[in-house]
Motif scaffolding. Sequence first.
Motif, PDB file in Angstrom:
ATOM      1  N   PHE A 160      22.792   7.883 -18.851  1.00  0.00           N
ATOM      2  CA  PHE A 160      23.485   6.720 -18.125  1.00  0.00           C
ATOM      3  C   PHE A 160      22.517   6.952 -16.763  1.00  0.00           C
ATOM      4  N   ILE A 161      22.196   6.040 -15.922  1.00  0.00           N
ATOM      5  CA  ILE A 161      21.437   5.712 -14.269  1.00  0.00           C
ATOM      6  C   ILE A 161      22.205   5.250 -13.650  1.00  0.00           C
ATOM      7  N   ALA A 162      22.127   5.959 -12.504  1.00  0.00           N
ATOM      8  CA  ALA A 162      22.713   4.998 -11.160  1.00  0.00           C
ATOM      9  C   ALA A 162      21.525   4.830  -9.943  1.00  0.00           C
ATOM     10  N   THR A 163      21.243   3.997  -9.814  1.00  0.00           N
ATOM     11  CA  THR A 163      20.058   3.873  -8.793  1.00  0.00           C
ATOM     12  C   THR A 163      20.432   3.049  -6.857  1.00  0.00           C
ATOM     13  N   PRO A 164      20.092   3.644  -6.360  1.00  0.00           N
ATOM     14  CA  PRO A 164      20.457   2.882  -4.683  1.00  0.00           C
ATOM     15  C   PRO A 164      18.896   2.523  -4.814  1.00  0.00           C
ATOM     16  N   GLY A 165      18.948   1.578  -3.593  1.00  0.00           N
ATOM     17  CA  GLY A 165      17.730   1.489  -3.021  1.00  0.00           C
ATOM     18  C   GLY A 165      17.244   0.160  -1.917  1.00  0.00           C
ATOM     19  N   ALA A 166      15.849   0.143  -1.573  1.00  0.00           N
ATOM     20  CA  ALA A 166      16.317  -0.280   0.211  1.00  0.00           C
ATOM     21  C   ALA A 166      14.585  -1.010   0.111  1.00  0.00           C
ATOM     22  N   GLY A 167      14.739  -1.949   0.836  1.00  0.00           N
ATOM     23  CA  GLY A 167      13.497  -2.652   1.086  1.00  0.00           C
ATOM     24  C   GLY A 167      13.284  -3.969   1.428  1.00  0.00           C
ATOM     25  N   TYR A 168      12.550  -5.092   1.674  1.00  0.00           N
ATOM     26  CA  TYR A 168      12.157  -6.323   2.453  1.00  0.00           C
ATOM     27  C   TYR A 168      12.614  -7.172   1.897  1.00  0.00           C
ATOM     28  N   SER A 173      17.276  -0.716 -21.668  1.00  0.00           N
ATOM     29  CA  SER A 173      17.992  -0.259 -19.698  1.00  0.00           C
ATOM     30  C   SER A 173      18.613  -1.926 -19.327  1.00  0.00           C
ATOM     31  N   PRO A 174      20.180  -1.801 -19.750  1.00  0.00           N
ATOM     32  CA  PRO A 174      20.957  -3.108 -19.412  1.00  0.00           C
ATOM     33  C   PRO A 174      21.153  -2.213 -18.343  1.00  0.00           C
ATOM     34  N   TYR A 175      21.901  -3.195 -16.684  1.00  0.00           N
ATOM     35  CA  TYR A 175      21.898  -2.827 -15.881  1.00  0.00           C
ATOM     36  C   TYR A 175      22.659  -3.939 -15.093  1.00  0.00           C
ATOM     37  N   LEU A 176      23.315  -3.374 -14.385  1.00  0.00           N
ATOM     38  CA  LEU A 176      24.586  -4.466 -13.727  1.00  0.00           C
ATOM     39  C   LEU A 176      24.211  -3.685 -11.634  1.00  0.00           C
ATOM     40  N   ARG A 177      23.746  -4.790 -10.688  1.00  0.00           N
ATOM     41  CA  ARG A 177      22.781  -4.773  -9.539  1.00  0.00           C
ATOM     42  C   ARG A 177      24.043  -5.188  -8.888  1.00  0.00           C
ATOM     43  N   TYR A 178      24.394  -4.513  -7.571  1.00  0.00           N
ATOM     44  CA  TYR A 178      24.525  -5.296  -6.650  1.00  0.00           C
ATOM     45  C   TYR A 178      24.436  -5.081  -4.966  1.00  0.00           C
ATOM     46  N   ARG A 179      22.968  -5.668  -4.200  1.00  0.00           N
ATOM     47  CA  ARG A 179      22.493  -5.948  -3.673  1.00  0.00           C
ATOM     48  C   ARG A 179      23.866  -6.957  -2.069  1.00  0.00           C
ATOM     49  N   HIS A 180      23.388  -5.943  -0.665  1.00  0.00           N
ATOM     50  CA  HIS A 180      23.753  -6.991   0.079  1.00  0.00           C
ATOM     51  C   HIS A 180      22.115  -6.698   1.534  1.00  0.00           C
ATOM     52  N   ASP A 195      23.885 -13.241   6.296  1.00  0.00           N
ATOM     53  CA  ASP A 195      23.712 -11.963   5.443  1.00  0.00           C
ATOM     54  C   ASP A 195      24.094 -12.771   4.210  1.00  0.00           C
ATOM     55  N   ILE A 196      22.861 -12.527   3.025  1.00  0.00           N
ATOM     56  CA  ILE A 196      23.193 -12.384   1.381  1.00  0.00           C
ATOM     57  C   ILE A 196      23.415 -11.304   0.504  1.00  0.00           C
ATOM     58  N   ASN A 197      24.602 -11.609  -0.086  1.00  0.00           N
ATOM     59  CA  ASN A 197      24.968 -10.808  -0.976  1.00  0.00           C
ATOM     60  C   ASN A 197      24.541 -11.426  -2.151  1.00  0.00           C
ATOM     61  N   ASP A 198      24.245 -10.618  -3.690  1.00  0.00           N
ATOM     62  CA  ASP A 198      23.664 -10.620  -5.093  1.00  0.00           C
ATOM     63  C   ASP A 198      24.042  -9.936  -5.552  1.00  0.00           C
ATOM     64  N   ILE A 199      25.375 -10.444  -6.537  1.00  0.00           N
ATOM     65  CA  ILE A 199      25.422  -9.097  -8.239  1.00  0.00           C
ATOM     66  C   ILE A 199      24.103 -10.008  -9.120  1.00  0.00           C
ATOM     67  N   SER A 200      24.039  -9.271  -9.924  1.00  0.00           N
ATOM     68  CA  SER A 200      22.946  -9.552 -11.358  1.00  0.00           C
ATOM     69  C   SER A 200      23.374  -7.986 -12.408  1.00  0.00           C
ATOM     70  N   LEU A 201      23.165  -9.109 -13.817  1.00  0.00           N
ATOM     71  CA  LEU A 201      23.491  -8.539 -14.571  1.00  0.00           C
ATOM     72  C   LEU A 201      21.659  -8.489 -16.012  1.00  0.00           C
ATOM     73  N   GLY A 202      20.823  -7.348 -15.891  1.00  0.00           N
ATOM     74  CA  GLY A 202      19.458  -7.392 -16.466  1.00  0.00           C
ATOM     75  C   GLY A 202      19.584  -6.644 -17.479  1.00  0.00           C
ATOM     76  N   VAL A 203      18.865  -7.091 -18.204  1.00  0.00           N
ATOM     77  CA  VAL A 203      17.757  -5.896 -19.574  1.00  0.00           C
ATOM     78  C   VAL A 203      16.910  -5.908 -18.745  1.00  0.00           C
ATOM     79  N   SER A 204      15.950  -4.686 -19.021  1.00  0.00           N
ATOM     80  CA  SER A 204      14.465  -4.282 -18.777  1.00  0.00           C
ATOM     81  C   SER A 204      13.883  -3.414 -19.657  1.00  0.00           C
ATOM     82  N   PHE A 205      12.646  -3.765 -20.624  1.00  0.00           N
ATOM     83  CA  PHE A 205      12.315  -2.553 -21.063  1.00  0.00           C
ATOM     84  C   PHE A 205      12.088  -1.790 -20.140  1.00  0.00           C
TER      85      PHE A 205
END
Length: 191
Positions: free
Chosen positions: A124-132, A160-167, A177-187
């Motif tokens: 299992f993986i948890a990922t915080p992040g920040a960016g431009y 790697s399936p994931y669920l992400r929330y971003r502000h 401001d913009i909020n988004d929620i994405s559900l995805g799958v990555s290689f």
Amino acid sequence: MRKIFFAVLMIFAFTCSTLFAQLSKFELKIDTKNSEFTHLKPFKLSSKADAPTYFYLAAIINPMLVIEDKKVFFGLTKEISFGKFPYGRIAFEYSYIFRSYNTSHLRLSYNFDFVFDGGDFVVFIATPGAGYFTDTKNEGWFLHASVGAIMATSDHFGISPYLRYRHTFIKDKLKSDINDISLGVSFMFYY
């Protein structure tokens, strides 16, 4: 600004189209005795030099919901990232929002992956992040967090399936401001 946007978009498309020619270089190291990602677990690494370099690519174009100006929009997003565990990874993301204005979102971010023990073929993986952030008319910065799993599909890569929330904080105070929620799958490729 449009020239820069299209140049970045072309680089992104070229990178994605040539990726699969490089697959022979990737190798997922799994402890076959215990069927575990031994090198992904921080407490099993003997040194940071043993850590794998890894590469994420969105396997499909992932759906997202964008909340902006008290309205909800549907979008599609694709991300590509590169990093070395446990130092984190750099990601580039392009999103297309289905609406009549500001349809393209571009993001560049740093993400730090926390990997937790799982089962035989999953961690299992948890990922915080920040960016431009930019949509070519607005710019700002964002914070995000995602949760997911890494499942080994072969000795060369995992899914790697994931669920992400971003502000996203927009610089112009007159814009929301913009909020988004994405559900995805990555290689997830390792080498």
